[in-house]
Design a protein around this motif. Structure first.
Motif, mmCIF file in Angstrom:
data_model
loop_
_atom_site.group_PDB
_atom_site.id
_atom_site.type_symbol
_atom_site.label_atom_id
_atom_site.label_comp_id
_atom_site.label_asym_id
_atom_site.label_seq_id
_atom_site.Cartn_x
_atom_site.Cartn_y
_atom_site.Cartn_z
ATOM 1 N N PHE A 89 -5.004 -18.284 6.777
ATOM 2 C CA PHE A 89 -5.491 -17.476 5.652
ATOM 3 C C PHE A 89 -5.195 -15.998 5.899
ATOM 4 O O PHE A 89 -5.584 -15.455 6.938
ATOM 5 C CB PHE A 89 -6.993 -17.693 5.441
ATOM 6 C CG PHE A 89 -7.326 -19.027 4.833
ATOM 7 C CD1 PHE A 89 -7.345 -19.186 3.452
ATOM 8 C CD2 PHE A 89 -7.587 -20.127 5.629
ATOM 9 C CE1 PHE A 89 -7.637 -20.415 2.882
ATOM 10 C CE2 PHE A 89 -7.877 -21.364 5.073
ATOM 11 C CZ PHE A 89 -7.898 -21.514 3.695
ATOM 12 N N THR A 90 -4.514 -15.375 4.947
ATOM 13 C CA THR A 90 -4.103 -13.983 5.107
ATOM 14 C C THR A 90 -4.391 -13.190 3.837
ATOM 15 O O THR A 90 -4.461 -13.753 2.739
ATOM 16 C CB THR A 90 -2.586 -13.877 5.386
ATOM 17 O OG1 THR A 90 -1.861 -14.258 4.216
ATOM 18 C CG2 THR A 90 -2.157 -14.762 6.538
ATOM 19 N N VAL A 91 -4.562 -11.894 4.004
ATOM 20 C CA VAL A 91 -4.643 -10.979 2.857
ATOM 21 C C VAL A 91 -3.733 -9.800 3.162
ATOM 22 O O VAL A 91 -3.902 -9.133 4.190
ATOM 23 C CB VAL A 91 -6.083 -10.476 2.602
ATOM 24 C CG1 VAL A 91 -6.095 -9.572 1.365
ATOM 25 C CG2 VAL A 91 -7.046 -11.638 2.435
ATOM 26 N N TYR A 92 -2.767 -9.565 2.296
ATOM 27 C CA TYR A 92 -1.857 -8.434 2.482
ATOM 28 C C TYR A 92 -1.659 -7.717 1.152
ATOM 29 O O TYR A 92 -2.030 -8.225 0.088
ATOM 30 C CB TYR A 92 -0.525 -8.877 3.091
ATOM 31 C CG TYR A 92 0.250 -9.908 2.300
ATOM 32 C CD1 TYR A 92 1.114 -9.520 1.284
ATOM 33 C CD2 TYR A 92 0.155 -11.269 2.605
ATOM 34 C CE1 TYR A 92 1.854 -10.451 0.580
ATOM 35 C CE2 TYR A 92 0.883 -12.208 1.901
ATOM 36 C CZ TYR A 92 1.737 -11.802 0.888
ATOM 37 O OH TYR A 92 2.459 -12.727 0.179
ATOM 38 N N ALA A 93 -1.105 -6.533 1.227
ATOM 39 C CA ALA A 93 -0.968 -5.711 0.016
ATOM 40 C C ALA A 93 0.180 -4.732 0.153
ATOM 41 O O ALA A 93 0.668 -4.450 1.257
ATOM 42 C CB ALA A 93 -2.272 -4.954 -0.258
ATOM 43 N N GLY A 94 0.604 -4.212 -0.981
ATOM 44 C CA GLY A 94 1.607 -3.160 -1.025
ATOM 45 C C GLY A 94 1.505 -2.457 -2.363
ATOM 46 O O GLY A 94 0.851 -2.943 -3.286
ATOM 47 N N LYS A 95 2.149 -1.312 -2.471
ATOM 48 C CA LYS A 95 2.076 -0.586 -3.742
ATOM 49 C C LYS A 95 3.463 -0.205 -4.230
ATOM 50 O O LYS A 95 4.425 -0.115 -3.452
ATOM 51 C CB LYS A 95 1.191 0.645 -3.610
ATOM 52 C CG LYS A 95 1.763 1.764 -2.761
ATOM 53 C CD LYS A 95 0.807 2.963 -2.726
ATOM 54 C CE LYS A 95 1.414 4.119 -1.962
ATOM 55 N NZ LYS A 95 0.482 5.284 -1.904
ATOM 56 N N LYS A 96 3.548 0.034 -5.522
ATOM 57 C CA LYS A 96 4.776 0.514 -6.140
ATOM 58 C C LYS A 96 4.813 2.022 -5.987
ATOM 59 O O LYS A 96 3.803 2.702 -6.195
ATOM 60 C CB LYS A 96 4.782 0.123 -7.618
ATOM 61 C CG LYS A 96 6.067 0.413 -8.355
ATOM 62 C CD LYS A 96 5.992 -0.202 -9.734
ATOM 63 C CE LYS A 96 7.321 -0.067 -10.466
ATOM 64 N NZ LYS A 96 7.297 -0.799 -11.769
ATOM 65 N N TYR A 120 -3.889 -7.090 6.144
ATOM 66 C CA TYR A 120 -5.197 -6.517 6.454
ATOM 67 C C TYR A 120 -6.201 -7.552 6.958
ATOM 68 O O TYR A 120 -7.255 -7.194 7.470
ATOM 69 C CB TYR A 120 -5.768 -5.832 5.207
ATOM 70 C CG TYR A 120 -4.958 -4.639 4.789
ATOM 71 C CD1 TYR A 120 -5.284 -3.360 5.218
ATOM 72 C CD2 TYR A 120 -3.839 -4.787 3.963
ATOM 73 C CE1 TYR A 120 -4.532 -2.257 4.839
ATOM 74 C CE2 TYR A 120 -3.083 -3.688 3.576
ATOM 75 C CZ TYR A 120 -3.440 -2.439 4.016
ATOM 76 O OH TYR A 120 -2.693 -1.344 3.639
ATOM 77 N N PHE A 121 -5.873 -8.823 6.788
ATOM 78 C CA PHE A 121 -6.747 -9.892 7.274
ATOM 79 C C PHE A 121 -5.908 -11.121 7.572
ATOM 80 O O PHE A 121 -5.018 -11.467 6.798
ATOM 81 C CB PHE A 121 -7.816 -10.246 6.237
ATOM 82 C CG PHE A 121 -8.632 -11.462 6.612
ATOM 83 C CD1 PHE A 121 -9.709 -11.345 7.476
ATOM 84 C CD2 PHE A 121 -8.310 -12.712 6.117
ATOM 85 C CE1 PHE A 121 -10.458 -12.465 7.848
ATOM 86 C CE2 PHE A 121 -9.050 -13.840 6.468
ATOM 87 C CZ PHE A 121 -10.127 -13.710 7.342
ATOM 88 N N LYS A 122 -6.198 -11.760 8.702
ATOM 89 C CA LYS A 122 -5.557 -13.036 9.012
ATOM 90 C C LYS A 122 -6.465 -13.844 9.916
ATOM 91 O O LYS A 122 -6.936 -13.341 10.939
ATOM 92 C CB LYS A 122 -4.202 -12.840 9.694
ATOM 93 C CG LYS A 122 -3.442 -14.148 9.903
ATOM 94 C CD LYS A 122 -2.056 -13.904 10.487
ATOM 95 C CE LYS A 122 -1.238 -15.182 10.484
ATOM 96 N NZ LYS A 122 -1.847 -16.270 11.268
ATOM 97 N N ARG A 123 -6.736 -15.055 9.512
ATOM 98 C CA ARG A 123 -7.425 -16.010 10.367
ATOM 99 C C ARG A 123 -6.727 -17.353 10.216
ATOM 100 O O ARG A 123 -6.792 -17.975 9.166
ATOM 101 C CB ARG A 123 -8.901 -16.133 10.020
ATOM 102 C CG ARG A 123 -9.629 -17.063 10.993
ATOM 103 C CD ARG A 123 -11.121 -17.013 10.847
ATOM 104 N NE ARG A 123 -11.739 -17.951 11.761
ATOM 105 C CZ ARG A 123 -13.011 -18.304 11.738
ATOM 106 N NH1 ARG A 123 -13.821 -17.750 10.839
ATOM 107 N NH2 ARG A 123 -13.493 -19.188 12.599
#
Length: 227
Positions: free
Chosen positions: A216-223, A210-213
């Protein structure tokens, strides 16, 4: 010096330089907060892996004041700072543990981590990802604000060049800058592609960045919700 010793030594100045070290601080941590799948008034518990001085947990509890925080870190000195930060607050618990080798406490609807897991080997990262998945309740979410390795030596050199140029433009004292570089030398990030693949292999769904510069990154997932 081990990673634990490096972070024990740097605990007293860690928070003060965080915004200077992370050139995209607001978007980086802001994205992590925006991805939390709860409303402001909700009551929920979360586990902060590699919590350090409690920066991320404090940001979460500021936005979600009814959240119960569980902070886990290998560095006792970092957790001492976290205890000072949350002094007098009852809904905060602390665990001095090595999450690469010791069990995770309980199960949670939300697990977060920021700028920590990149200290592990790739094998340890993959194993931890599976354990994070197992420690989530059904439909639980893992949000990761993390470093990514460049996809080629040239892209990694670009990342590092940009980051070091930024660091040297700040007013961080020379001795502290040297300490930061020493900690950076212990970094073992993986490419974003590998990190997302490890999440999917562990069983996570809706995995995305959801974010990358640069690095630096922000990612996610769900169970998946199995109920």
């Amino acid at each position: 010096m081990t990673v634990k010793e490096l972070f024990d030594a740097g605990a007293h100045k860690y928070d003060g330089n965080r915004r200077k070290v992370i050139y995209c601080f607001d978007d980086f941590y802001g994205t992590l907060l925006d991805l939390i799948p709860f409303d402001r008034a909700d009551r929920f518990s979360f586990l902060d892996l590699g919590a350090g001085t409690g920066l991320v947990s404090a940001l979460i509890r500021k936005r979600f004041p009814n959240a119960e925080a569980h902070l886990l870190d290998i560095s006792e000195k970092m957790l001492e700072k976290a205890r000072e930060r949350f002094s007098g607050e009852g809904a905060v618990k602390f665990y001095a543990r090595d999450y690469a080798r010791e069990t995770l406490p309980d199960r949670f609807p939300l697990i977060v981590s920021a700028m920590s897991i990149h200290h592990l080997s790739d094998t340890e990262k993959q194993q931890l990802m599976q354990r994070i998945f197992n420690a989530l309740t059904p439909a639980g979410c893992f949000i990761h604000a993390e470093l990514a390795l460049g996809t080629t030596p040239d892209t990694e050199a670009c990342y590092q060049r940009y980051w070091r140029r930024h660091l040297e433009s700040t007013d961080i004292e020379k001795a502290e800058l040297e300490a930061i570089y020493k900690r950076m030398a212990c970094d073992r990030p993986a490419t974003l592609e590998y990190q997302l693949a490890w999440m999917r292999a562990a069983g996570f769904v809706d995995v995305d960045c959801y974010f990358k510069r640069y690095n630096f990154t922000v990612y996610a997932g769900k169970k998946p919700d199995k109920t």
